[in-house]
Every structure is written in C-alpha cells, then in structure tokens.
Design an enzyme around this catalytic site. Structure first.
Site, PDB file in Angstrom:
ATOM      1  N   GLU A  35     -17.971  60.612 122.409  1.00  0.00           N
ATOM      2  CA  GLU A  35     -18.728  60.791 121.541  1.00  0.00           C
ATOM      3  C   GLU A  35     -19.585  61.959 122.223  1.00  0.00           C
ATOM      4  OE1 GLU A  35     -18.971  57.458 122.476  1.00  0.00           O
ATOM      5  OE2 GLU A  35     -17.914  56.740 120.800  1.00  0.00           O
TER       6      GLU A  35
ATOM      7  N   HIS B 111     -22.359  53.771 127.698  1.00  0.00           N
ATOM      8  CA  HIS B 111     -22.933  54.862 127.053  1.00  0.00           C
ATOM      9  C   HIS B 111     -23.817  55.565 128.087  1.00  0.00           C
ATOM     10  CE1 HIS B 111     -22.728  54.891 122.464  1.00  0.00           C
ATOM     11  NE2 HIS B 111     -21.847  54.320 122.931  1.00  0.00           N
TER      12      HIS B 111
END
Length: 317
Positions: A107, A38
C-alpha cells in the site's frame, strides 16, 4: 483441519504488548499468529506501527512453538528484497522453522516514505515476482548475484539460514494476482473470504490458504460497534483507496464518510453470540481457507482471549 489463528495488530499495539498478546494467544489455544507490517497505522487513533522484524525477535523468544507469519510484507520498495530475505531467514531460524512469509504488492501508505515513485499495480506485480526470485535464490546459500529489470543484487551471501526456507504466501486481490499467486507462491493469502481463492485453485495453486476475519468482541454489541467505529473505521473503505492513499490523514478524511451504521452493517463481527463467530469462521472454511486468523479490534484483547478460549476455539479443536 482448519487452523484458527490470531492477529497481532501492529497498527493498534506497541511491540511489548504484541509480544504479550502472542504469548496469550498460544496459551488459550490459537494455532498460529499473523503479524502486520506497517510503517503507518491506517488512522492516527490506532497509534502504533513498530518495526515488525524487531517485534518478531521478541515473539520468537517469548512463545514456545507458536507458528508466526508476517501478513503481509511488501518486499519491493521500502525494504529491498535482499534485506527482506535476510530478515526472514533470521526469523525462520529463531522460530525453528515455525515461520512463514506473507508478501504482497503493498500500500502507498507504507511504501512511499522513501520518496520513490509509487508504480501502478502491474509494475508492482512484476517487482514482486523478481523479489520472490531474489529471496529464494539467497536462501539457497552461497554467494549470489541478480540483475533484473527492477532489482540488482551483487555478491550477496546469507550466512544465517534456517534448515528449510520459509514458505512464501502470496497475497492476491483480483484475477491477475490470484493467478500470479498460484505461480509464484507456496500458498494464498487474503483478507475476508475472497473469491480469488477459487481462481488460485483453478490456476494450479497449492499450499495453505490464509484469510483474516475482523471482529470486535464486547459483552454488549453496541459497545463493540462503538469501539470498532472508533478504532477501525477504515474497514468500511471500499475499492482501491486502501492501496492508494498515502497518509493516515488521508484515511481519516476518507473515514469521515463512514458512519456507525456502516460499521454495524459491515464486515466486522460485533455480535457477542459465539455461534455468530463460529458461523463466520465456517464461511471461510467453506470458501476454501484452511487457516483463518481473527483480528480483535480495540484495546480490550483479554476479554476476547477469554471468550474465544471458552466459546469458540473448542469448536475447531
């Protein structure tokens, strides 16, 4: 035989902590680990997002023979697939072949940071297909070039290569991506016991099948629910928001609609009864997964390690 793994949660822990957790996971008997990639945590409370490839170098040197995979990286925007190919080849070399690469379409939370347009999913899937082709081409060795609709590689050669290229495990949600995973990947990846694994199988998919089970272990269930609500409220966000919201602030706003009751009744296992954990893992096994990795939410990882070493892992060894 089903392998039980451990989640190295990059959103909740710094790089040195993650390395320590990987060592403990190997000590207590977990069969593998998955580490998240991330740029941002889901919500600011989680507090971390170290660069996964740096952390992996530390994990490779600190552990003995623990297989570790990135679960999952998006090799189509934030980092060019030629660079991901180099990073994965280096990691596979450091892990002496005990490394696997999970990939997905990503994402917006993590990929928009370079200012590139965030494409719709169909385009991102096309980009992922090209990215996988580029990585496999570079892992063959020698000087390589590639000219696709989305990516260009010119006169690139990876000089540090493992004896065997790492498996590419493709993350899939929905029928279209599950079929693509069967065509493109060396295995299947999901979060939760998704029905897509059946589509993957029917489309001729082969290889290992990975899925994550999220838990929050504490001796008292009310404490576990409180911890999960504080640290991982994003688990209750449904639909496509997870791939579309751009910042932790947006996720925090969405999580204002999440109640403690949503967590108590949701997908996070908070019951401290070991049979509940065993039964939930078995549901993944019955759904067709042979690799189930467990994410312990919150700061207290040591109690979780002790609990799983005593009460849960022996049932699967």
């Amino acid at each position: 035989m089903t392998q039980i793994g451990y989640t190295l949660s990059s959103e909740e822990h710094g790089p040195n902590e993650l390395i320590e957790h990987a060592v403990r996971a190997e000590e207590v008997g977990f069969g593998f680990a998955s580490i998240s990639d991330h740029y941002h945590p889901w919500v600011s409370k989680q507090g971390h997002s170290p660069f996964v490839w740096s952390t992996l170098g530390g994990v490779a040197h600190a552990t003995e023979s623990l297989p570790v995979g990135v679960g999952v990286t998006c090799p189509i925007m934030r980092i060019h697939p030629a660079i991901v190919a180099q990073a994965a080849a280096t990691a596979a070399t450091m892990f002496d072949g005990e490394f696997f690469l999970g990939v997905g379409t990503g994402e917006r939370l993590n990929e928009h940071v370079t200012g590139e347009h965030w494409p719709e999913h169909a385009i991102r899937l096309e980009m992922l297909e090209e990215a996988i082709e580029i990585m496999r081409t570079l892992w063959q060795g020698g000087q390589q070039s590639y000219y696709g609709d989305h990516f260009t590689v010119e006169n690139a050669r990876l000089y540090t290569l493992p004896e065997e290229p790492p498996d590419i495990i493709v993350s899939a949600y929905g029928e279209r991506t599950a079929k693509a995973a069967a065509e493109l990947g060396d295995g299947f990846w999901s979060v939760g016991p998704q029905d897509e694994v059946e589509i993957f199988d029917e489309a001729g998919g082969d290889g290992p099948r990975y899925s994550q089970m999220t838990v929050c272990y504490a001796e008292d269930e009310e404490e576990a629910i409180d911890t999960a609500y504080e640290w991982w409220p994003n688990s209750a966000i449904a639909g496509e928001l997870n791939s579309q919201l751009p910042t932790p602030t947006h996720f925090e706003q969405a999580c204002e609609m999440v109640s403690r009751e949503d967590i108590a009744e949701g997908s996070i296992v908070t019951d401290p009864d070991p049979e509940t954990h065993i039964d939930n893992i078995q549901q993944f096994v019955e759904a067709g997964y042979d690799h189930v990795y467990v994410h312990q939410v919150g700061p207290d990882q040591e109690s979780f390690f002790d609990f799983y070493e005593r009460e849960v892992l022996p049932e699967f060894q």
